[in-house]
Structures are given as C-alpha cells and as structure tokens.
Design an enzyme around this catalytic site. Structure first.
Site, short mmCIF file in Angstrom:
data_model
loop_
_atom_site.label_atom_id
_atom_site.label_comp_id
_atom_site.label_asym_id
_atom_site.label_seq_id
_atom_site.Cartn_x
_atom_site.Cartn_y
_atom_site.Cartn_z
N LYS A 9 145.36 52.33 -38.52
CA LYS A 9 144.87 50.96 -38.78
C LYS A 9 143.73 50.67 -37.81
O LYS A 9 143.91 50.74 -36.60
CB LYS A 9 146.01 49.96 -38.58
CG LYS A 9 145.57 48.49 -38.56
CD LYS A 9 146.75 47.52 -38.43
CE LYS A 9 146.28 46.07 -38.29
NZ LYS A 9 147.40 45.11 -38.12
N ASP A 47 141.35 40.96 -35.58
CA ASP A 47 142.24 40.33 -36.55
C ASP A 47 142.36 38.84 -36.25
O ASP A 47 143.13 38.43 -35.38
CB ASP A 47 143.62 41.00 -36.49
CG ASP A 47 144.59 40.41 -37.51
OD1 ASP A 47 144.13 39.64 -38.39
OD2 ASP A 47 145.79 40.75 -37.44
N LYS A 72 145.18 32.85 -37.39
CA LYS A 72 146.10 32.90 -36.25
C LYS A 72 145.85 31.73 -35.31
O LYS A 72 144.72 31.22 -35.25
CB LYS A 72 145.86 34.20 -35.46
CG LYS A 72 146.38 35.46 -36.11
CD LYS A 72 146.15 36.66 -35.21
CE LYS A 72 146.64 37.94 -35.86
NZ LYS A 72 148.10 37.99 -36.07
N GLU A 115 147.33 42.02 -42.97
CA GLU A 115 146.20 42.81 -43.47
C GLU A 115 146.34 44.30 -43.17
O GLU A 115 145.73 45.12 -43.86
CB GLU A 115 144.89 42.26 -42.89
CG GLU A 115 144.49 42.80 -41.50
CD GLU A 115 145.48 42.44 -40.40
OE1 GLU A 115 146.29 41.52 -40.60
OE2 GLU A 115 145.45 43.10 -39.34
N ARG A 167 148.81 46.42 -43.56
CA ARG A 167 149.39 47.17 -44.68
C ARG A 167 148.41 47.28 -45.83
O ARG A 167 148.43 48.25 -46.58
CB ARG A 167 150.71 46.48 -45.10
CG ARG A 167 150.54 45.05 -45.53
CD ARG A 167 151.82 44.22 -45.36
NE ARG A 167 152.16 43.98 -43.95
CZ ARG A 167 153.20 43.29 -43.55
NH1 ARG A 167 154.04 42.77 -44.43
NH2 ARG A 167 153.44 43.12 -42.26
N1 BES Z 1 147.86 42.65 -35.92
C1 BES Z 1 148.99 41.86 -36.26
C2 BES Z 1 150.27 42.31 -35.58
C3 BES Z 1 150.30 42.19 -34.08
C4 BES Z 1 150.92 41.12 -33.50
C5 BES Z 1 149.80 43.18 -33.28
C6 BES Z 1 150.99 41.03 -32.13
C7 BES Z 1 149.86 43.09 -31.91
C8 BES Z 1 150.47 42.00 -31.34
C9 BES Z 1 149.22 41.91 -37.77
O1 BES Z 1 148.10 42.07 -38.54
C10 BES Z 1 149.83 40.62 -38.16
O2 BES Z 1 149.18 39.63 -38.04
N2 BES Z 1 151.08 40.67 -38.61
C11 BES Z 1 151.76 39.52 -39.03
C12 BES Z 1 152.44 39.84 -40.32
C13 BES Z 1 153.02 38.65 -41.03
C14 BES Z 1 151.91 37.72 -41.48
C15 BES Z 1 153.81 39.13 -42.23
C16 BES Z 1 152.78 39.15 -37.97
O3 BES Z 1 153.36 40.03 -37.36
O4 BES Z 1 152.94 37.96 -37.72
ZN ZN Z 2 146.51 43.01 -37.66
MN MN Z 3 147.17 40.24 -39.01
#
Ligand code: BES
Ligand code: ZN
Ligand code: MN
Length: 515
Positions: free
Chosen positions: A265, A270, A277, A349, A351
């Site tokens: 990835k 992000d 976020k 994103e 996945r």
């Molecule tokens: N990049 C994030 C996951 C992440 C969170 C990495 C904290 C490092 C530290 C990922 O893209 C994400 O935002 N995941 C979401 C998924 C949810 C929307 C289903 C998450 O974990 O909140």
């Molecule tokens: Zn991410």
């Molecule tokens: Mn994300």
C-alpha cells in the site's frame, strides 16, 4: 560503517567505546569479568546497585579515565538469560551504536555473549542489522545537528571463541544488506508527503531497480484506466498528484514459473478523502505508504542476496484527497477483476488500491501473494503497537512466513478469516462494500482484499500499529521501524526450500482454527 568480526579479549581492540552485552541475571561472562577487573569492579557495582538491570535494549554509559584504552564503557541489556535468543542482539548492538553516536564517538567494540554454534549466522546478521539500523536519522530536515546518528564508523564484534568468527562474518554480510534496506524503507516513510509524492516513490523505485539490475515499469493513470483499475483510480480521483502503479521484477530462477508477488500500500498521504479524518494526528498519514516502501526496499535486499526465486513487487502509490473530483461515499466503482465495490467510506482506501494491485500482480504472473499495508486503526486496538496482524487463506504459506520471521525481534499474530465473516463485506447494491461498522475492522479489511487474490495462497500483513514507533529504543529511533522487511526478504529466501502445493488451503486453515 565498517563492521568487523574478531575473537579474544574485547579490551584488546582499540575503540572509543567498549560495549558489554549482559543478561539481566546470572554471573558475569569471562570477557565482562576481565573488563570489570581493569575498572575496579564498576560493572559489578552497577549491577548490584540495580542501576543497570540488563533489560532488553537497556543501556548505561560510564566514562572511563584509565584502566582501558576506551573513553566510555557502555553496558547494554540482553534480558533474562533463560529467554535469550539472538534477536536480542539487534537492539543491544543498536543501543550501543546510538549511545556512542550521541556522544560523537566514532568506533565501538561490542563483546558478544556466549552463542550456540547453530545461532552464529543469525547472530551476525542480527547484530549487523542493529548496528546499521541505529544509524538512521529521523531528523534529516533539521538545519543544524551537534552530533550525527552516523558518527560511529567502525563496529568490531568480538566473539568468545575463535571458531565462531567465520559464521558470524557471513551473517554480518547479510545483516548489512538487510539493515541498509530497512533504512531505505524508513527514509521513504519518514519523508513528508510534499517530498514523497507517488511520482517521487516511482522515481526512487526506478533508481533502486536500476542500481540492482531489476526490471521496472510503472502504470500511469491512462494505463490503469485501460486495465480497468477503477478501484485504485477511485482513490486517486481527488488528488492533483498523478497516481502510479509501480512494478519491479526480480528473476532468480529462470527455470521456474513460480513468482512470489509482494504488493504494498503506497498512500503517500491519507486525508481520508471526503470521509475526512480529524486533524488530530493526521500528520502521521505521511507514513501511509509504509507497505509500499517496505516492498521497494525488500526488492533492493533480494536483488543483493540473490535467492533462487522469482519475485514481482507491485506498489500502489497515490494520495487520498478530498476535492470536487473525489469519490463520494455511496459511489460504486469496479476493480480490474470486474468486481463492483460500493465505497461506503473513502477513508477505507488501502483495500481499494490493494484490490487492483493484487489483480495486477496476478496479471504479471505472481501465483503466491503477500500484501503489506498500514490498513486499519483496528489492528492497533487488537494487537497494540508491538505486533503486526497476519491474515491468510493458506496454512502452509503462512507457516512459512512465521518461520521466516522467527529469528527477528518482530512480532506477528494471526487473526482468523472464517467463512462467517463473509457477511461483513456484503453490499445491498454491489458485489461488496469497502467498510462496515466497528466490529472486526482488521478482519473486514482482509476479507475484502481476499476477493482479489484469485484463490491463490496469500498473506496479508496489517502494519498500521507497527510501522512507526513513538519512542527511541534499542536500534530504533522514534519514527519508522522498517517492520516486515526482513521477514519478507527471508520468506523469499526460504521459498525454494519449501514444498508448498500452491493452492490456497482454506479447509486446512479452517480446520487448524477449529482445533
Ligand atoms: N491509513 C489508515 C489506517 C491507519 C490508522 C494507519 C492509524 C496508521 C495509523 C486507513 O486508510 C484508514 O483510514 N482506515 C480506516 C478504515 C475504516 C474507515 C474502515 C480506519 O482504520 O479507521
Ligand atoms: Zn490509509
Ligand atoms: Mn484511510
């Protein structure tokens, strides 16, 4: 940095700092006893007074004036003797190097503990990795530094027995390659998104491919459109930075059709997209390309260690940004394998890009897949910041991964992919949705990704909790860790020695899990 291996008395080697690695318990080893004697019992005193407990990665620095040629004595901990494994050497040597570098010292001699003959190769590797990884500078943007993390130019590892030197040396050579590669990954991850765009990632990947004689190509937006990568492109839609699907190919066995696919990835930033976020900690999302960085750097190491396997790396690089062009929650997109996806949450994103990345790795002939990604916050809830989440559809393959990771000081733990979880990703209007409620967030991500591996043996590594560390410890400075790199390289090395049937063994997996 030059790493030499010798045997004999550590104090006979001229160096600015003498490092003794000590267990938390038990008697002082012979080398330490003789140093202790030259210094009027200071080591015994520090242990007795509990100022030095010998915990893993612990260090204490003692100024020396006379008695020894060194200017400083550094004690580093190996943890309890009964729990010792050579993996402790990475943090121990690293702690020694970092402590010396902070003081501007340029050479250290490291007295190794007593080691089993069967552990020597690994010990050399692990010690060298600690030394090299300790030189990483996370503050590379600072204008002025008083000391430099690369101050230590010479490390001499001293074995207790002369017969150990050869095996240690061969391990050290591997360790230097691995440590350098880990630092490549860490530098990529540490670089802020204004300097680490998908284009810069592609450029770095190209340079590395060229340097080590690997094939390289990159898919531009138009190429991705032609291939039907609507899932990857839906993430890139909101960004002004062009997305890049980066591929690097290593061929170590021309006679074999088998290809290990490593898919990373590579979200260079992000924001969450329209599902934006919160501001708190959003800066950390410059590191959302850690999986991709690890894959690029792993290829650098693989090309140097030359295992007799074929490896194809695919790095899905794009920003995830909100804009008038961005994908909106509820939009339906189609991935390269034709499956339709309802994008419930644009922040899920990772996945989406991996879906097309895995399809593309399959198209390039990979018949065994590993993806590595900072995928879910949920993995931190489940396993914390010490352990990487592992999910797989193939018992034998994932066992091979555990075997590859075994010697390192990195933790991996599996979460299940029971068929019952298929309900999670069901969408009322498309083949699947990319996000659901709070339950089983990490498993959700993996169940989604599984739809794109074409039933091939596959392992998913969720490094969201482990790709960075928030404190200095052992060989690691606060910042990117390079997690996953060494196990992936070693997996490539182990593959030719294993007999794997090459079909995802979900039944065996389920059986194993029920027992
Ligand atoms: N990049 C994030 C996951 C992440 C969170 C990495 C904290 C490092 C530290 C990922 O893209 C994400 O935002 N995941 C979401 C998924 C949810 C929307 C289903 C998450 O974990 O909140
Ligand atoms: Zn991410
Ligand atoms: Mn994300």
């Amino acid at each position: 940095m030059k790493i030499t291996v010798t045997s004999g008395k550590p104090e006979a080697v001229h160096a600015d700092a003498l490092v003794l690695s000590l267990h938390a318990d038990g008697d002082l080893p012979a080398a330490a006893r003789s140093v202790d004697k030259s210094l009027n019992g200071v080591v015994t005193d520090l242990r007795r007074s509990n100022e030095f407990k010998g915990r893993r990665g612990e260090e204490i620095v003692v100024p020396i004036s006379g008695g020894l040629p060194a200017k400083r004595l550094i004690l580093v901990g190996l943890g309890p003797e009964a729990e010792f494994s050579p993996s402790a050497l990475t943090a121990a040597v690293g702690a020694g190097v970092r402590a010396a570098a902070r003081r501007g010292l340029s050479s250290i001699v490291f007295a190794l503990p007593e080691l089993k003959a069967s552990d020597l190769e690994a010990a050399g590797e692990l010690a060298a990795e600690g030394a090299v990884m300790a030189t990483f500078d996370p503050a590379s943007y600072r204008s002025k530094r008083e000391t430099h993390t690369d101050a230590v130019k010479s490390v001499t590892l001293v074995a207790t027995k002369a017969g150990a030197v050869r095996a240690l040396k061969s391990g050290v050579n591997r360790g230097i390659v691995m440590g350098d590669a880990a630092n490549i990954a860490r530098r990529l991850v540490n670089t802020p998104s204004n300097d680490m765009t998908p284009s810069v990632m592609a450029k770095r990947a190209k340079e590395i491919a060229k340097e080590f004689g690997m094939k390289f190509h990159v898919l531009e937006r138009a190429d991705m459109k032609k291939l039907g990568m609507g899932s990857m492109l839906s993430v890139a839609a909101g960004s002004d930075e062009p997305p890049k699907m980066i591929a690097i190919e290593y061929r170590g066995n021309k006679k074999s059709k088998d290809i290990l696919g490593l898919v990373g990835k590579g979200i260079t930033f992000d924001t969450g997209g329209i599902s934006l976020k919160p501001a708190q900690d959003m800066d950390a999302m410059k590191g959302d390309m850690a999986g991709g960085a690890t894959v690029i750097a792993a290829m650098a190491a693989i090309a140097q260690l030359k295992p007799k396997v074929n490896v194809t790396a695919v790095i899905c690089a794009t920003e995830n940004m909100p804009s008038g062009k961005a994908t909106k929650p509820g939009d339906v997109v189609r991935a390269m394998n034709g499956k339709s996806i309802e994008v419930i949450n644009t922040d899920a994103e990772g996945r989406l890009v991996l879906a097309d990345g895995l399809c593309y790795a399959r198209k390039l002939g990979a018949n065994r897949l590993v993806d590595i990604a900072t995928l879910t916050g949920a993995v931190v809830v489940a396993l914390g910041n010490t352990t990487t989440g592992v999910l797989s559809n193939d018992r034998a393959f994932v066992d091979a991964f555990h075997a590859a990771a075994d010697r390192y000081d990195e933790r991996y733990w599996e979460l299940p992919l029971y068929p019952e979880y298929a309900d999670l990703i069901r969408s009322p209007i498309a083949d699947m949705k990319n996000s659901g409620g709070r339950p089983a967030g990490t498993i959700f991500g993996a169940m989604f990704i599984k739809e794109f591996v074409d039933d091939r043996p596959w392992i998913h590594l969720d490094i969201a909790g482990t790709s960075t560390t928030d404190k200095d410890h052992g060989h690691l400075a606060k910042g990117p860790t390079g997690v996953g790199l060494r196990p992936l390289v070693r997996l490539a090395e182990l593959l030719p020695t294993l007999r794997l049937n090459g079909k995802a063994d979900e039944k065996a997996h389920a059986r194993f899990r029920r027992s």
